[in-house]
Design a protein around this motif. Sequence first.
Motif, PDB file in Angstrom:
ATOM      1  N   ARG A  60      31.668 115.368  65.501  1.00 34.03           N
ATOM      2  CA  ARG A  60      31.495 114.284  64.523  1.00 34.03           C
ATOM      3  C   ARG A  60      32.669 113.308  64.530  1.00 34.03           C
ATOM      4  N   LYS A  62      35.576 110.779  66.127  1.00 34.96           N
ATOM      5  CA  LYS A  62      35.548 109.828  67.238  1.00 34.96           C
ATOM      6  C   LYS A  62      36.185 110.448  68.470  1.00 34.96           C
ATOM      7  N   GLU A  66      40.439 115.102  65.752  1.00 32.24           N
ATOM      8  CA  GLU A  66      40.931 114.155  64.737  1.00 32.24           C
ATOM      9  C   GLU A  66      40.544 114.575  63.324  1.00 32.24           C
ATOM     10  N   LYS A  67      39.521 115.431  63.190  1.00 29.21           N
ATOM     11  CA  LYS A  67      39.126 115.910  61.862  1.00 29.21           C
ATOM     12  C   LYS A  67      39.801 117.241  61.536  1.00 29.21           C
ATOM     13  N   GLY A 152      31.583 111.229  67.748  1.00 26.26           N
ATOM     14  CA  GLY A 152      31.095 110.320  66.709  1.00 26.26           C
ATOM     15  C   GLY A 152      29.688 110.664  66.251  1.00 26.26           C
ATOM     16  N   ARG A 154      27.461 113.243  63.974  1.00 22.56           N
ATOM     17  CA  ARG A 154      27.382 114.305  62.976  1.00 22.56           C
ATOM     18  C   ARG A 154      26.039 115.019  63.098  1.00 22.56           C
TER      19      ARG A 154
ATOM     20  N   ASP B  20      47.354 107.707  55.864  1.00 22.18           N
ATOM     21  CA  ASP B  20      46.357 108.230  56.797  1.00 22.18           C
ATOM     22  C   ASP B  20      45.487 107.132  57.408  1.00 22.18           C
ATOM     23  N   GLU B  23      38.521 105.215  58.277  1.00 21.38           N
ATOM     24  CA  GLU B  23      37.508 104.181  58.493  1.00 21.38           C
ATOM     25  C   GLU B  23      36.364 104.440  57.532  1.00 21.38           C
ATOM     26  N   ASP B  93      29.379 109.832  57.773  1.00 20.74           N
ATOM     27  CA  ASP B  93      28.648 109.648  59.034  1.00 20.74           C
ATOM     28  C   ASP B  93      29.564 109.896  60.233  1.00 20.74           C
ATOM     29  N   GLY B  95      31.868 109.645  63.265  1.00 21.53           N
ATOM     30  CA  GLY B  95      32.819 108.610  63.644  1.00 21.53           C
ATOM     31  C   GLY B  95      33.480 107.904  62.474  1.00 21.53           C
ATOM     32  N   LYS B  96      33.006 108.176  61.233  1.00 19.13           N
ATOM     33  CA  LYS B  96      33.608 107.541  60.058  1.00 19.13           C
ATOM     34  C   LYS B  96      34.544 108.526  59.366  1.00 19.13           C
ATOM     35  N   GLY B  97      35.237 107.992  58.336  1.00 17.71           N
ATOM     36  CA  GLY B  97      36.102 108.854  57.541  1.00 17.71           C
ATOM     37  C   GLY B  97      37.503 108.948  58.102  1.00 17.71           C
ATOM     38  N   ILE B  98      38.125 110.085  57.840  1.00 22.24           N
ATOM     39  CA  ILE B  98      39.551 110.229  58.140  1.00 22.24           C
ATOM     40  C   ILE B  98      39.796 110.613  59.603  1.00 22.24           C
ATOM     41  N   SER B  99      40.913 110.150  60.153  1.00 21.69           N
ATOM     42  CA  SER B  99      41.349 110.588  61.496  1.00 21.69           C
ATOM     43  C   SER B  99      42.792 111.044  61.405  1.00 21.69           C
TER      44      SER B  99
END
Lengths: 454, 103
Positions: A60, A62, A66-67, A152, A154, B20, B23, B93, B95-99
């Motif tokens: 999920r 990018k 990263e998560k 990217g 989910r 942080d 996006e 969704d 690719g969105k949110g925190i990185s």
Amino acid sequence: MFHRGARLSRESVFRASAITTDGLTFLEKFDVIVVGAGPAGSTAAYLMARGGLKVLLLERGKSPGEKNIFGGRIYSHVLKRIFGNFGDEAPVERYVVRESLGLMTDSDCTLLDFSSRRRGTRDASSFIARRSRFDKWLSERAEAEGALLVTGTRVDDLYIENGEIRGIISAGESIDADCVVDAEGVSATLARRGGLRSDVLPGQVKVGVKETVKLSREQVNDRFSLEDDEGAASVFIGYPAGYLEASGAFIYTNSDSVSIGVVADPVKLSASRIEVQRLVEDFRLHPFMRRLLRGGSVIEYSAHMIPNSVPVAPENLVRGNFIAAGDAAGLFINHGFTYRGVDLAMASGEAAAKAVVAAHSSGGYSREQLASYHSHLAEAVLPELERAERGADVLHNPRIFSDYTHLISDFMSDLFSIDGFGHGSVSSILSENMKGKVSRIRMLRDMLSAYRKM
Amino acid sequence: MPGAAEREGRLSVEDRTGLDSYEFGGADFIRVDTAVCAGCDTRPCLYVCPAKVYKEDGARNLVYNPEGCMELGACVIVCRHIGKGAITWSYPDGGKGISYHYG
């Protein structure tokens, strides 16, 4: 099967065709979909792709990692077994040669500190890493073996037809596969949906909050007595986690920054009405820590849930053609003095891959064929987890996190304070400090119990 | 109690989440039935969320702001079992949110 996979962007598909030797491979049905490109998922994907299976690895973020956040340390035994001399290519921050356990009160810190140069730095049993780099590296190993990584994306649900798991659903589109390996992480949404787990309870997780503090490489070396790629790992109980039982704090040295953080029990946090964000700040501002971190600035604030116990009978981690691995399966060890997740995740990813590859070559993915997942886990991972579970009630003894921490701190303070003549003997200082606060019998019983169980 | 010198260096949660990379892809991955929260005494969400997505306003009403969510998912678990089950939560969704860079 990408024809319906609208959510899988054109870019992803384009990239997919560029890295696949046969540009059309991805148009066929996948043998297996792996959900989550963390340590469990990428290890499974790597080994299954190497075993000749068509693997789709979905992430999920990018970019893989990263998560994900953790304290900072990976025990490297599984990595060594699979990748040999990983240190030449894996993104290692530092190898752990120094370990400390700390008991903290609001003003004091008692440390048990062990550093060893008995083995070469690279032979240390663990290393410190950053997940944005390590997980990415591991996913690239899987890609190099032919697994198709799509980021990217989910995964929202399992694709179930007539009671059979047929694949996954992402953004309303289904993708087919013979088998699904669930390495989605601690929230275990798919695992619950697929009947592997029941609801996740507050007592089955912990909350980890971390701050990354920037220091120069030289400052890290000087303040932690390290050189080159040597690293330090410390775990603390008592004050930093609000004296809450089964909670603690940690420090791990990165190459040119330091990870500090707190692991706390959400049930205790809620009952005590303590905000977890405050605990990590209390820890950073503790006199002992302020001096270690002087001149450094916080550059990242991160948090994650941590699984706290295996939620089901381990043989239920497989159902039909659906397998859970890593955090999704609740595979985590918290001894109070060590936190282990990544090595268990990789070992379970490896076990899942063995079971799936064997099932694939025997031509089917029935429950019986995948049941070897459980026996692979039982060889190594499960006995260790069971031992840790037996020790877990020691971690729920509130006296350890509050009374004994204060006792030892006061004892140390008196032991090392000479304010004139008449300094008492060690035993008289101890009994003076225990008087009215701690029952000797109960303390002896707690110590024995901790010794036996751990 | 820490002295004045030891209090220095305090950072608000906003100071910290502001560090942080994020996006934002819309707020609807968290929904809270705040009418239910009105009858909740424990409000465990206030303590387990490190980003303080959940707060109380001056009148002790529960208010929330999904921007800054660090994607633990602890809130929904404690809400369901300790609170009143007012929170609906999913990851943002793809690719969105925190990185995180240093995770």
